[in-house]
Each structure stands twice: as structure tokens, then as C-alpha cells.
Write a protein that holds these residues in place. Structure first.
Motif, PDB file in Angstrom:
ATOM      1  N   ASP A 117      64.771  89.498  49.061  1.00 18.72           N
ATOM      2  CA  ASP A 117      64.064  88.237  49.294  1.00 18.72           C
ATOM      3  C   ASP A 117      64.482  87.644  50.638  1.00 18.72           C
ATOM      4  O   ASP A 117      65.649  87.739  51.026  1.00 18.72           O
ATOM      5  CB  ASP A 117      64.402  87.246  48.173  1.00 18.72           C
ATOM      6  CG  ASP A 117      63.755  85.902  48.410  1.00 18.72           C
ATOM      7  OD1 ASP A 117      62.519  85.867  48.495  1.00 18.72           O
ATOM      8  OD2 ASP A 117      64.482  84.904  48.547  1.00 18.72           O
ATOM      9  N   ASN A 208      57.855  74.202  54.261  1.00 17.26           N
ATOM     10  CA  ASN A 208      57.448  74.716  55.568  1.00 17.26           C
ATOM     11  C   ASN A 208      56.351  73.803  56.098  1.00 17.26           C
ATOM     12  O   ASN A 208      55.176  73.941  55.772  1.00 17.26           O
ATOM     13  CB  ASN A 208      56.944  76.155  55.438  1.00 17.26           C
ATOM     14  CG  ASN A 208      56.599  76.748  56.793  1.00 17.26           C
ATOM     15  OD1 ASN A 208      56.450  76.020  57.789  1.00 17.26           O
ATOM     16  ND2 ASN A 208      56.479  78.051  56.852  1.00 17.26           N
ATOM     17  N   ASN A 211      52.649  74.241  57.540  1.00 16.68           N
ATOM     18  CA  ASN A 211      51.441  74.417  56.707  1.00 16.68           C
ATOM     19  C   ASN A 211      50.838  73.085  56.268  1.00 16.68           C
ATOM     20  O   ASN A 211      49.937  73.071  55.436  1.00 16.68           O
ATOM     21  CB  ASN A 211      51.791  75.219  55.434  1.00 16.68           C
ATOM     22  CG  ASN A 211      52.286  76.615  55.759  1.00 16.68           C
ATOM     23  OD1 ASN A 211      51.799  77.234  56.699  1.00 16.68           O
ATOM     24  ND2 ASN A 211      53.252  77.102  54.997  1.00 16.68           N
TER      25      ASN A 211
HETATM   26  O1  F6P Z   1      59.597  86.025  49.529  1.00 17.43           O
HETATM   27  C1  F6P Z   1      58.887  85.012  50.117  1.00 17.43           C
HETATM   28  C2  F6P Z   1      59.719  84.181  51.066  1.00 17.43           C
HETATM   29  O2  F6P Z   1      60.348  84.967  52.051  1.00 17.43           O
HETATM   30  C3  F6P Z   1      60.754  83.267  50.396  1.00 17.43           C
HETATM   31  O3  F6P Z   1      62.023  83.841  50.289  1.00 17.43           O
HETATM   32  C4  F6P Z   1      60.757  82.055  51.305  1.00 17.43           C
HETATM   33  O4  F6P Z   1      61.055  80.890  50.566  1.00 17.43           O
HETATM   34  C5  F6P Z   1      59.374  82.028  51.878  1.00 17.43           C
HETATM   35  O5  F6P Z   1      58.802  83.302  51.690  1.00 17.43           O
HETATM   36  C6  F6P Z   1      59.361  81.698  53.338  1.00 17.43           C
HETATM   37  O6  F6P Z   1      58.070  81.412  53.739  1.00 17.43           O
HETATM   38  P1  F6P Z   1      57.629  81.092  55.261  1.00 17.43           P
HETATM   39  O7  F6P Z   1      57.468  82.433  55.904  1.00 17.43           O
HETATM   40  O8  F6P Z   1      56.344  80.361  55.098  1.00 17.43           O
HETATM   41  O9  F6P Z   1      58.690  80.269  55.904  1.00 17.43           O
END
Ligand code: F6P
Ligand code: MN
Length: 334
Positions: A117, A208, A211
Motif C-alpha cells: 500500500d 488530498n 481533488n
Molecule cells: O492504495 C491507494 C493509496 O495509495 C492509499 O494508500 C493512499 O491513501 C491513496 O492511494 C493516495 O492517493 P493520492 O494518490 O490521491 O494521494
């Protein structure tokens, strides 16, 4: 040091208190621990052994795979497929369910995992992790997709391993949440964070914000009120964090409270949110609830969702109870 409780001892003692438990579960958990120790070692070695960088391929979800996405997926499968404790597996990196090879016996559990992850962080030396969810399965069968599509509230166990400054495993079997730190000298996870509970009083959020234009009104309202700080309706200043590794965000919230949102996103109607239900939202949701927090889509408890697809995505709002309750209330009003 006296009285250091290893993860194995902790699980055996916890299982002893439960009626009708056979010990297979402890062995399965040990298989997962072995795989995660291997991953921890590779993550730690990094470029010394040339495991960083892109694999120049895409996974089933159209995401560019890192070399380590593929290596860690293989480590998980190869550590778990031969032991006889599982009837099948599913992974973020594999389209279909993963069958146990014919030459091996089949067990009574299913394992679902995200092997690495936050892998977008691997090349910049930030925290990544492995998330797993364990479900029951009828014994001796060759499971079909339908056998995997169980609600999160039916999980037997959920956990994640954090490959950060320390390697840690956070675990629940439905009797609270406990944290273990890997002692690299002896190769054992040691209980360092018993009975983790999420502080309810918080003024920290994680989202984030790039978005923002795709969010719905209730999320816009909540974040706007946080950003207004002391002068706004909340009457206090908020802090913000975004690690882009779900495991790191969840660990922070378990430790000092807060709220994490990856909400419904209007960009692409086929993707209601980013996180995957079965091997991201469900296991962290189980952990968050067991630590006294709440995990919701904004409209529904995550653990109550009846899955329709192995890789389905869901909006996720999780963390300290009072904050998530407030966001859910905004959704009801909206
Ligand atoms: O697995 C999906 C993931 O990498 C999460 O671990 C994390 O919270 C999220 O996506 C990050 O998203 P973004 O790329 O929008 O910052
Ligand atoms: Mn992930």
C-alpha cells in the motif's frame, strides 16, 4: 528485557480463551508475519538490491506498477499458497481470485491483501505497508468469487504492517487493536502498543485537497469549516496531513486521533472513490472500529457493504468518532 510478549505468544494466548479455536489461525498469521518480514527486509534494502523503480506494467486497475508491487505480491502468494491454511487468496495486483495450486491441501480461510500500500511512496523513501483481511471459508472447497464477497463485519482478522522508521504490525481479531514492533535483532514482532484506542478530541484532517473540485457538498462544507479555523464555526484551528499511504494515515489516527477522507469523487462515475473495499477499506475499517473510531462512506458503514466485486472502490471517511459522525450528519442533511 523481561516480559516481552511476542506476537505469536500473544495470539496463542488470545486464541486459548476462545471456544472451538483450532490453532490453524495462529499458524496462518505466522505465515503472514513471515511474508511481511521478508517485505520489510526488501523495503529496507531498497536500491542496494535494485528493487525500486517502475516495472513498466499496469495492474488490473490501470495503475502503473512498481517493481516492488510485483515482488511483494509474489512474496505474499508464495508464503501463503502451500501451507494448507488457506482455501484461496485475492490481491490488489491480480485480476481474478488466486487459487491454491492442486498439489497443496486447502484450509478454511481466505486471505485478501494489498501487498504494498502507498507504493507511489516507495521511490521517495516514505512509509509504505501491507494490508490484509482474513475471511472464513467452507472447508475443503475450491472457492468461487461469491465465497470472497463477504461483508467487512464478517472478517475474522484484519491487520496492516507499516514499513516506516520502525516496522510495525497492527492487528485485530475483533477483541481490540494491538500494535507490535519488529525487533530486527531477533526477528520477532513484540507487543509495544496494547489496546490501541483513537483519541476522540482532534483537530487534524487528511484529504488530498487537489481533488477539491470533484467533492460533494457535505465534504466541501466540512473541510471549509476546518479551514476557517478559530474564526469559523468550529472555533479552533485545524492541522492537515497527507502522506498518500493509507497505512501511515491510519496509524497516525490510531495514535493521535484525526480524520481521513478519500470521499466520493465526481471525476469518473465508474470509480466512486479511490480505495478498494475488500483489501483496503474493510480491513482498516475493522481496525478503526475496534479502536473506538468510525469508518463510513458518508452514507453507510463500510463494514455493512455487501461487496459486488473483488476490486470495487468505495468512498472512505474514517477516524475519531465525533468528527466522522459530524461528516455523516452533513451527508444526511445534504
Ligand atoms: O492504495 C491507494 C493509496 O495509495 C492509499 O494508500 C493512499 O491513501 C491513496 O492511494 C493516495 O492517493 P493520492 O494518490 O490521491 O494521494
Ligand atoms: Mn493500497
Amino acid at each position: 528485557m523481561a516480559n516481552r510478549i511476542t506476537l505469536t505468544q500473544f495470539i496463542i494466548e488470545q486464541q486459548r480463551e476462545l471456544p472451538g479455536v483450532s490453532g490453524t489461525f495462529t499458524l496462518l498469521l505466522n505465515d503472514i508475519v513471515t511474508a511481511c518480514k521478508k517485505i520489510s527486509h526488501l523495503v529496507n534494502q531498497g536500491d542496494l538490491i535494485g528493487v525500486l523503480g517502475s516495472a513498466e506494467s499496469e495492474n488490473v486497475q490501470g495503475e502503473v506498477q512498481k517493481k516492488m508491487d510485483i515482488i511483494t505480491n509474489d512474496i505474499m502468494i508464495n508464503a501463503l499458497n502451500w501451507t494448507g491454511h488457506l482455501a484461496g487468496m485475492a490481491s490488489e495486483e491480480v485480476d481474478d481470485i488466486i487459487k491454491i495450486p492442486d498439489q497443496y491441501p486447502k484450509g478454511k480461510y481466505l486471505a485478501l491483501f494489498d501487498p504494498l500500500d502507498g507504493s507511489s511512496n516507495i521511490d521517495i523513501n516514505l512509509t509504505v505497508g501491507t494490508i490484509f483481511s482474513i475471511l472464513r471459508c467452507r472447508e475443503g472447497i475450491d472457492p468461487t468469487l461469491e465465497d470472497f464477497l463477504q461483508k467487512g463485519c464478517d472478517q475474522v482478522c484484519a491487520g496492516f504492517v507499516l514499513y516506516g522508521p520502525s516496522t510495525m504490525m497492527i492487528l485485530t481479531t475483533g477483541h481490540g487493536v494491538n500494535g507490535f514492533t519488529l525487533d530486527q535483532d531477533i526477528g520477532e514482532f513484540i507487543l509495544t502498543h496494547p489496546n490501541m484506542t483513537i483519541p476522540d478530541e482532534t483537530s487534524e484532517f487528511a484529504i488530498n485537497i487537489s481533488n477539491q473540485r470533484f467533492w460533494e457538498a457535505p465534504v466541501q462544507q466540512y473541510i471549509d469549516e476546518c479551514l476557517q479555523g478559530k474564526e469559523g464555526p468550529r472555533g479552533k484551528n485545524f492541522n492537515m496531513r497527507w502522506v498518500a499511504s493509507l497505512v501511515a494515515e491510519v496509524y497516525r489516527i490510531l495514535t493521535r486521533g484525526g480524520v481521513f477522507l478519500y470521499p466520493l469523487d465526481m471525476r469518473d462515475p465508474s470509480k466512486p472513490g479511490k480505495l478498494r473495499l475488500m483489501y483496503e477499506a474493510n480491513p482498516v475499517g475493522f481496525i478503526i472500529e475496534q479502536a473506538g473510531g468510525v469508518c463510513s462512506t458518508g452514507r453507510e458503514r463500510i463494514l455493512d457493504i455487501k461487496p459486488t466485486d473483488l476490486h470495487q472502490r468505495v468512498p472512505v471517511i474514517l477516524g475519531s468518532k465525533s468528527e466522522v459522525d459530524r461528516i455523516v450528519k452533513y451527508h444526511r442533511q445534504g
